[in-house]
Write an enzyme that holds these catalytic residues in place. Structure first.
Site, mmCIF file in Angstrom:
data_model
loop_
_atom_site.group_PDB
_atom_site.id
_atom_site.type_symbol
_atom_site.label_atom_id
_atom_site.label_comp_id
_atom_site.label_asym_id
_atom_site.label_seq_id
_atom_site.Cartn_x
_atom_site.Cartn_y
_atom_site.Cartn_z
ATOM 1 N N GLY A 204 11.370 9.705 -71.493
ATOM 2 C CA GLY A 204 10.217 8.863 -71.772
ATOM 3 C C GLY A 204 10.626 7.422 -71.958
ATOM 4 N N GLY A 207 11.102 3.574 -77.161
ATOM 5 C CA GLY A 207 10.246 3.401 -78.323
ATOM 6 C C GLY A 207 9.188 4.462 -78.505
ATOM 7 N N GLY A 209 9.707 7.486 -79.463
ATOM 8 C CA GLY A 209 10.021 8.420 -80.539
ATOM 9 C C GLY A 209 10.990 9.521 -80.143
ATOM 10 N N LYS A 210 11.818 9.287 -79.132
ATOM 11 C CA LYS A 210 12.773 10.316 -78.714
ATOM 12 C C LYS A 210 13.834 10.533 -79.793
ATOM 13 C CE LYS A 210 13.589 8.074 -74.852
ATOM 14 N NZ LYS A 210 12.540 7.043 -74.971
ATOM 15 N N GLU A 427 -8.979 -20.116 -66.791
ATOM 16 C CA GLU A 427 -9.284 -18.947 -67.623
ATOM 17 C C GLU A 427 -10.723 -18.486 -67.418
ATOM 18 O OE1 GLU A 427 -7.009 -17.268 -68.899
ATOM 19 O OE2 GLU A 427 -5.455 -18.788 -68.620
HETATM 20 P P1 ADP Z 1 13.135 6.037 -78.584
HETATM 21 O O1 ADP Z 1 14.318 6.796 -79.086
HETATM 22 O O2 ADP Z 1 12.196 6.855 -77.762
HETATM 23 O O3 ADP Z 1 13.448 4.737 -77.925
HETATM 24 P P2 ADP Z 1 12.612 5.822 -81.377
HETATM 25 O O4 ADP Z 1 12.603 7.247 -81.745
HETATM 26 O O5 ADP Z 1 13.845 5.058 -81.685
HETATM 27 O O6 ADP Z 1 12.257 5.640 -79.851
HETATM 28 O O7 ADP Z 1 11.349 5.130 -82.030
HETATM 29 C C1 ADP Z 1 11.438 3.928 -82.716
HETATM 30 C C2 ADP Z 1 10.540 3.965 -83.922
HETATM 31 O O8 ADP Z 1 9.181 3.981 -83.533
HETATM 32 C C3 ADP Z 1 10.732 5.190 -84.751
HETATM 33 O O9 ADP Z 1 11.711 4.990 -85.707
HETATM 34 C C4 ADP Z 1 9.388 5.394 -85.396
HETATM 35 O O10 ADP Z 1 9.305 4.672 -86.581
HETATM 36 C C5 ADP Z 1 8.438 4.796 -84.400
HETATM 37 N N1 ADP Z 1 7.785 5.866 -83.634
HETATM 38 C C6 ADP Z 1 7.905 6.086 -82.312
HETATM 39 N N2 ADP Z 1 7.149 7.134 -81.919
HETATM 40 C C7 ADP Z 1 6.566 7.605 -83.023
HETATM 41 C C8 ADP Z 1 5.674 8.698 -83.288
HETATM 42 N N3 ADP Z 1 5.242 9.507 -82.310
HETATM 43 N N4 ADP Z 1 5.272 8.882 -84.557
HETATM 44 C C9 ADP Z 1 5.688 8.066 -85.544
HETATM 45 N N5 ADP Z 1 6.525 7.050 -85.363
HETATM 46 C C10 ADP Z 1 6.956 6.797 -84.137
HETATM 47 ZN ZN ZN Z 2 -4.073 -17.023 -64.764
#
Ligand code: ADP
Ligand code: ZN
Length: 617
Positions: A204, A207, A209-210, A427
């Site tokens: 995915g 960011g 949540g992996k 705009e």
């Molecule tokens: P990835 O590893 O996919 O890049 P992260 O797991 O590091 O993403 O996510 C970064 C932060 O975003 C997490 O620490 C969390 O705080 C927030 N976050 C991301 N997805 C979720 C989710 N589904 N629920 C709650 N928090 C989330």
């Molecule tokens: Zn424009």
């Protein structure tokens, strides 16, 4: 991430210390020539000397200006090198005695000599030792060197994160619950002869949540969590990565049942042999090590490897074979409902004003990842704090959203009247096109306050879309063209302000032709526009996919789509010229106007025009 000590720092410190030692010893007395020394004695100015085997330290009766390397200095003490024994100065002692100089002798100290001669050799040994350690990369050895094990990868014995901390991702959680179940109760599965996945690939965008999910698996199962980013395996020396992988797996096995989490797997897991200028030895060795570690798991090893990537398509197929990362769990961008859930998680311990509407916030944040939403909540809190508010209000969230999506307002940027006018029409063009075209997203607000890199913005209110229709795409293109078309129609000239619009439009048209089979000549084919980050080798190879003739037709189709979009926008804006003038004027006056106002003006002008065309009989 803990910072690794730069090996050059201790080295430089050593060198510096050595230099200082040379400079200071034996004391900072000016060094004079043998002749000068004898002159001083002859003039009866010397009170006392200390003779060692190579030099004399002399003490004058009164301070004297003595020559140094950089000039002269007043000193009472000086040093002078003795002539070597072969030359000698047999008469020196008699000469000194004749002038009443007190003579002391000093048995030679061996340390300064040793340091002076052995110093450089020692330095070299330290240098090589240091690099040898790095090269070995063995955590064990490094530990002796004062570095902690945790520096190389994160180890957590107890993880507090649970699935409750992960909002949304229902399917992913269901899939991963099985992993948790196995870690807790492996016998249940083994009795049935079921083989448990060795590796699970979380796929995915960044960011989403992996990492969070992986930690939650460890937390739910109550097992240690070993995490590392694959890019950290990459070091200057071949073999370091591989040996780090070995230690990582060794440790995880020692603490089994446990979880290994490898982030950014694609940074080492790319297809081997791709890329230009031959393979990358270090990367391949590291990758091979991972593969062989995973193959080497005994049937009853309770170690599960989770890995994250956002480019599963570029992974080496060997990684995805059964027994390795044979399971993929998609961790996509959150849906409307999920965004609300995630926001809920991140406002859990923040004081909120009663007017905060999470539904609304979820609606205005399409395309936001979990990390983006977390950032939004945090920014809102910061803004509230800056304003001295006791609780976070909806307005703070909206301001934070503007800051994140549009960039900071640039109050310092001063535009001339003419430039402001051009921006206002530009705009207004985007806004009118958005409202008039049936399949475009409506406008939330229009602004000519410069923010970030942009001189003005028209903020759309996107719908939640999974499939995108060609009608919507064509209207989107027309909206993008709206800025330039308005400039051309209403300001009599065109500016550089449309650069970004054109870039986005071209990218979109390219994808329509190459990916979605929407070009005139390419109805049912996807060549792949490859808009993602690609690495060179594959890109070049792919280029060969189509002939010069095809490339020409692709260009032709893209151009046709863009030209059509532009012509259509121009027609639309011409037909709504009255509204255009009014919106631009209002923008110049108020700088920011809401979408409702744009719609109201459009309604008014069309009513007026209708009544003009058909005056009451
Ligand atoms: P990835 O590893 O996919 O890049 P992260 O797991 O590091 O993403 O996510 C970064 C932060 O975003 C997490 O620490 C969390 O705080 C927030 N976050 C991301 N997805 C979720 C989710 N589904 N629920 C709650 N928090 C989330
Ligand atoms: Zn424009």
């Amino acid at each position: 991430m803990a910072q690794r000590i730069n090996p050059w720092i201790p080295l430089l410190a050593l060198l510096l210390g050595y230099w200082v030692f040379l400079q200071l010893s034996p004391g900072a007395a000016p060094k004079i020539s043998y002749t000068e020394f004898k002159t001083l004695v002859a003039e009866d100015k010397v009170a006392r000397v200390v003779i060692s085997d190579t030099r004399i330290t002399g003490y004058l009766k009164a301070p004297e200006r003595l020559p140094t390397a950089t000039g002269t200095t007043a000193a009472k003490r000086f040093v002078v090198d003795l002539p070597p024994p072969q030359v000698g100065d047999k008469g020196l002692l008699g000469f000194l005695e004749a002038h009443g100089v007190v003579i002391q002798t000093q048995s030679p100290s061996i340390w300064p000599q040793l340091l002076i001669y052995l110093g450089p050799t020692l330095l070299l040994i330290v240098f090589f030792w240091f690099f040898f350690m790095r090269n070995q990369g063995g955590v064990g050895q490094v530990t002796q060197f004062g570095q902690s094990r945790a520096r190389m990868y994160g180890t957590e014995r107890r993880v507090a994160t649970t699935f409750a901390d992960v909002a949304g991702h229902k399917e992913a959680k269901a899939e991963l619950r099985e992993v948790v179940e196995f870690l807790k109760n492996p016998e249940k599965y083994r009795k049935l002869g079921a083989e448990i996945p060795r590796g699970v690939l979380l796929v995915g965008p960044p960011g989403t949540g992996k990492t969070l999910l992986a930690r939650a698996v460890a937390g739910e199962a109550g097992v240690p969590f070993f995490s590392v980013s694959a890019s950290e395996f990459m070091e200057m020396f071949v073999g370091v990565g591989a040996s780090r992988v070995r230690t990582l797996f060794e440790d995880a096995r020692k603490h089994a049942p446990s979880i290994i989490f490898i982030d950014e797997l694609d940074s080492i897991g790319r297809k081997r042999g791709a890329g230009i200028g031959g393979g990358h030895d270090e990367r391949e060795q590291t990758l091979n090590q991972i593969l062989s570690e995973m193959d080497g798991f005994e049937k009853d090893t309770n170690v599960i490897v989770l890995a994250a990537t956002n480019r599963p398509d570029i992974l080496d197929p060997a990684l995805l074979r059964p027994g390795r990362f044979d399971r993929q769990v998609v961790v996509g961008l959150p849906s409307l409902e999920e965004r609300k859930e995630i926001l809920k998680v991140h406002v859990r311990n923040k004081p909120l004003a009663p007017d905060v509407d999470l539904d609304e916030l979820a609606r205005v944040t399409p395309g936001f990842s979990g990390a983006d939403l977390k950032n939004l909540a945090n920014e809102a809190a910061l803004i509230a704090a800056r304003e001295g508010a006791a609780r976070i209000a909806q307005d703070h969230f909206l301001k934070a959203l503007d800051k994140i999506t549009l960039g900071l307002e640039r109050g310092a940027l001063k535009l001339s009247e003419k430039e402001r006018r051009a921006v206002a029409y530009h705009e207004a063009g985007h806004a009118v096109a958005s409202e008039v075209l049936p399949n475009a997203d409506p406008v939330t607000k229009v602004s000519i306050v410069p923010r970030g890199m942009a001189l003005g913005v028209t903020v759309p209110k996107p719908e939640e879309r999974v499939l995108i229709s060609i009608d919507h795409l064509m209207d989107e293109l027309s909206v993008l063209m709206g800025g330039r078309a308005a400039e051309e129609l209403f300001t009599g000239t065109v500016t550089t302000g449309a650069e970004n619009d054109f870039k986005r439009a071209t990218e979109l048209a390219k994808r329509m032709v190459l990916d979605w089979g929407m070009g005139d000549h390419f109805k049912n084919i996807a060549w792949g526009s490859h808009t993602g980050p690609v690495f060179l080798g594959e890109e070049l190879a792919r280029r060969k996919d189509f002939s010069e003739e095809t490339a020409r037709l692709v260009d032709e189709d893209i151009r046709k789509i863009l030209d059509e979009a532009y012509a259509r926008t121009k027609r639309v804006l011409e037909a709504h010229a009255a509204a255009m003038h009014r919106i631009a004027a209002e923008l110049l006056e108020k700088e920011t106007i809401p979408g409702e106002r744009v719609r109201a003006i459009l309604r008014e002008t069309s009513r007026e025009e209708a009544s003009e065309a058909a005056p009451e009989a």
